[in-house]
Design an enzyme around this catalytic site. Structure first.
Site, short mmCIF file in Angstrom:
data_model
loop_
_atom_site.label_atom_id
_atom_site.label_comp_id
_atom_site.label_asym_id
_atom_site.label_seq_id
_atom_site.Cartn_x
_atom_site.Cartn_y
_atom_site.Cartn_z
N HIS A 104 0.83 -1.21 0.00
CA HIS A 104 0.00 0.00 0.00
C HIS A 104 0.87 1.26 0.00
O HIS A 104 2.02 1.24 0.43
CB HIS A 104 -0.90 0.01 1.24
CG HIS A 104 -0.12 -0.01 2.52
ND1 HIS A 104 0.46 1.12 3.05
CD2 HIS A 104 0.23 -1.02 3.33
CE1 HIS A 104 1.12 0.81 4.15
NE2 HIS A 104 1.01 -0.49 4.35
N GLU A 207 -2.22 -7.16 7.62
CA GLU A 207 -0.90 -6.99 8.25
C GLU A 207 -0.85 -7.72 9.59
O GLU A 207 -1.90 -8.18 10.09
CB GLU A 207 -0.62 -5.48 8.40
CG GLU A 207 0.79 -5.11 8.89
CD GLU A 207 1.94 -5.69 8.08
OE1 GLU A 207 2.00 -6.93 7.91
OE2 GLU A 207 2.82 -4.93 7.63
#
Ligand SMILES: *[C@@H]1O[C@H](CO)[C@@H](O)[C@H](O)[C@H]1NC(C)=O
Ligand SMILES: *[C@@H]1O[C@H](CO)[C@@H](O)[C@H](O)[C@H]1NC(C)=O
Ligand SMILES: *[C@@H]1O[C@H](CO)[C@@H](O)[C@H](O)[C@H]1NC(C)=O
Length: 332
Positions: A104, A207
């Site tokens: 990202h 994550e």
């Protein structure tokens, strides 16, 4: 009390369900075989990042055809032909996939970590939702710089697409907004405008689970409203059932999670070219799971990886040791 991180991992195994039905072959012929592999390796020689001697310091893949080594006018056509040949000539328990794994763009948590420094970030600020000025938890969003990084990836893909780069046949995203928004900005006017390319949000591309508020996800309702029409794992729950404010999944547990996710991908999706948008920790765990050299991918970075997966009886992965969960360090 110490909680084995496997608990964080295994409670959610039920969420590992079949991906959206595989798309028919759009790119350069034969799709990969579908089976659950027991060994992964990286095919060296196509991308500079795959070399064991690759030095990531100062390297910008966006300015270098994502790392493709061949620089001839037909470079991407040659690449697609070579991948097709590998799959055409492989037996039914061998498959090659090209995974475009992306990190990202910069989120507010990345900005805050730099702003406060890593020691203060991990012992204090990462445990809070913000500092009264910036908000990074739950589910940190992209900063303006992060949005610009995703736009730069979009521009780079447009250049490579013109040069016949084989584009993803399927899109997967972490459930974190910083990843889904990066995917959306990167691909919205290249492929996402076509209905058949609707991305799928998968719990297991998130994550490192626990501790940091930026890694606590939004509800399914918020995500469905933010990314209208996107698919989810069939068992994707309304609320985040994995986040734990005291314990964090460690690297070994995360690598096991990514290995299981690769098993699911190869056993349920016959696409050859796969896009995954996720996080630095996830990307390194993915590297461990498939036998790629680990390195730190910058925010907004993209790494193409050619994976050979084998399901023969004799093939095994090197066992990954999960270890125990970590707690936050004390501030010094
Ligand atoms: C990697 O590249 C950087 C920048 O060019 C250089 O300073 C560093 O020494 C290199 N590292 C290795 C291990 O070669
Ligand atoms: C508030 O956050 C912005 C970034 O969003 C930063 O540039 C600024 O320095 C911060 N101000 C304070 C007082 O922390
Ligand atoms: C796959 O098997 C090879 C050969 O035994 C081994 O070197 C490699 O580490 C294995 N891959 C993984 C990801 O463990």
């Amino acid at each position: 009390m110490i909680v084995p991180s496997a608990a964080l991992l295994l409670t959610s195994l039920a969420s590992l369900v079949a991906a959206s039905p595989a798309l028919s072959s759009r790119n350069n012929g034969k799709n990969t075989e579908v089976f659950a592999p027991s060994n992964y390796s990286v095919v060296d020689g196509f991308f500079i990042q795959s070399s064991p001697t690759f030095n990531a310091t100062g390297y910008d893949a966006l300015k270098d055809n994502f790392g493709l080594i061949d620089k001839s006018p037909n470079k991407w056509k040659n690449f697609a032909k070579a991948i097709k040949k590998l799959n055409d000539e492989s037996d039914e328990l061998t498959a090659y996939k090209v995974i475009y794994i992306a990190r990202h763009g910069e989120g507010y948590h990345n900005y805050a970590q730099t702003f406060y420094g890593t020691p203060a970030w991990i012992c204090k600020w990462s445990l809070l939702n913000g500092d009264g000025n910036m908000t990074w938890g739950p589910d940190a969003t992209l900063t303006p710089n992060g949005i610009a990084q995703a736009q730069a990836v979009n521009a780079a893909w447009k250049i490579e697409a013109k040069a016949d780069a084989p584009l993803p046949q399927v899109f997967y995203s972490s459930p974190m907004r910083r990843a889904a928004s990066t995917l959306e900005i990167t691909w919205r006017d290249i492929l996402l405008q076509k209905k058949s390319y609707t991305p799928t949000i998968k719990e297991h591309y998130r994550e490192s689970i626990g501790l940091h508020t930026c890694d606590q996800r939004s509800t399914k309702t918020v995500l469905s409203e933010t990314y209208p029409g996107w698919n989810f794992d069939a068992s994707f729950t309304e609320h985040d059932q994995l986040y734990n404010p005291t314990y964090q999944e460690n690297g070994g547990a995360q690598s096991l999670r990514l290995q299981q996710q690769m098993n699911e991908l190869f056993s349920s999706d016959d696409s050859t070219y796969v896009s995954i948008t996720a996080h630095s920790g996830v990307i390194n765990s993915f590297f461990t799971a498939v036998g790629h050299k680990r390195f730190s991918v910058q925010t907004g970075g993209v790494v193409p990886v050619v994976i050979k997966a084998v399901g023969h009886k004799s093939a095994t992965n090197t066992p990954i040791v999960a270890g125990l969960s970590a707690t936050a360090p004390a501030c010094v």
